[in-house]
Design an enzyme around this catalytic site. Structure first.
Site, mmCIF file in Angstrom:
data_model
loop_
_atom_site.group_PDB
_atom_site.id
_atom_site.type_symbol
_atom_site.label_atom_id
_atom_site.label_comp_id
_atom_site.label_asym_id
_atom_site.label_seq_id
_atom_site.Cartn_x
_atom_site.Cartn_y
_atom_site.Cartn_z
ATOM 1 N N SER A 59 -76.542 1.048 -133.866
ATOM 2 C CA SER A 59 -75.578 2.004 -133.336
ATOM 3 C C SER A 59 -75.700 3.356 -134.055
ATOM 4 C CB SER A 59 -74.164 1.415 -133.435
ATOM 5 O OG SER A 59 -73.298 2.017 -132.501
ATOM 6 N N ASP A 69 -74.713 -2.220 -127.133
ATOM 7 C CA ASP A 69 -74.647 -1.943 -128.572
ATOM 8 C C ASP A 69 -75.166 -3.103 -129.432
ATOM 9 O OD1 ASP A 69 -73.367 -1.625 -131.321
ATOM 10 O OD2 ASP A 69 -72.659 0.196 -130.343
#
Length: 301
Positions: A49, A165
């Site tokens: 991320s 993610d």
């Protein structure tokens, strides 16, 4: 420590794992600056991320000072361009094209092969429910996949795979570089939530993000029990929300004591690496509260 000039000591391979955490991940910059000040460059980097973004800039050759200047240059107008909201989209509130444009404009490299330091980026295959690790090919699409927080960013399709993610499977990507380094530094930016004196019902967005954060923390604890890093830094980052990018100065400055801890721990870890080569042992370090204390192998101080 004296070494023969004829046989200089071999430097340890240092790995750097940068965890996810939205705006909290801006503090990664302070730790990059610390490594610069020590004259140390990692042999390999991994990121999930926000960690994939900082990791890509760092692996591309940017210094901590460069990263700090870049972070400070992002104003509200440019932030607005990056957050290209799409209320009508059924898969995410933000399209993500603005982030891609920003990365394309500022990243020192657009392909993994052009980076100065090897980089591993973690994303999640939504349908196969498994980790995907990028280490070659286009860089921006890999980052875009890694930052696709469910519900916030639209997922990314790469080679027929729907990706979200990386924090859903590996929020602190220690395991993906553990075999490639002698000393592994892990920076956990999941932060700390302190409830207000008057507890209130959270908003829908806060509820979803906080739940995702709790899940990431649980995954990290489980994975660290299996594959522990040599140096673990977890700044408090108290009540810093995932989209608090406007608090960049506070976030970066709030980890000053953690930075000192990293420097101390890394110096000792390097000394212990050389001691190990001569029959000593390598200590494990863990940073969760002040002051910094070494955690010896097995968890006993």
């Amino acid at each position: 420590m004296n070494f023969s000039l004829k046989h200089p000591p071999k430097a340890p391979r240092i790995g750097l794992a940068l965890g996810g955490g939205g705006a909290r991940g801006l503090c990664h910059i302070a730790f990059v600056q610390a490594l610069d000040e020590m004259g140390i460059r990692p042999s390999i980097i991994s990121g999930t991320s926000i960690g994939s973004i900082i990791g890509a800039f760092y692996a591309g050759g940017m210094s901590g000072a460069d990263l700090l200047a870049l972070a400070k240059s992002v104003g509200l107008i440019e932030m607005g361009k990056m957050l290209d909201w799409s209320i009508l989209s059924p898969s995410g509130l933000v399209k993500g094209h603005g982030v891609e444009e920003y990365l394309n404009k500022h990243l020192p490299a657009c392909h993994f092969e052009d980076l100065r330091v090897p980089l591993r980026i973690v994303a999640t295959d939504y349908w196969h429910r498994e980790e995907v690790v990028f280490s070659a090919g286009p860089l921006i699409s890999a980052i875009r996949a890694s930052i696709s927080i469910p519900g916030l960013f639209e997922p990314v399709k790469i080679d027929g795979h729907v990706l979200v993610d990386g924090g859903a499977v590996n929020p602190l990507p220690i395991s993906v570089i553990r075999p490639d380094c002698d000393i592994l530094i892990a920076i956990d930016v999941s932060g700390t939530n302190v409830p207000p004196a008057k507890k209130k019902v959270p908003s829908m967005f806060d509820s979803v993000m906080a739940t995702f954060q709790l899940m990431e923390t649980s995954i990290t604890h489980h994975q660290m029990a299996i594959t522990p890093p040599d140096i673990y830094i977890k700044p408090r980052l108290e009540n810093v929300n995932i989209l608090d990018f406007h608090r960049d100065e506070f976030i970066i400055n709030s980890v000053d004591e953690d930075v000192l801890c990293l420097k101390q721990a890394l110096r000792e870890a390097i000394e212990d690496f050389h001691e190990k080569k001569r029959g000593g042992f390598l200590r494990k370090w863990k940073r969760q509260a002040h002051p910094c204390e070494p955690v010896i192998e097995g968890g006993k101080r």
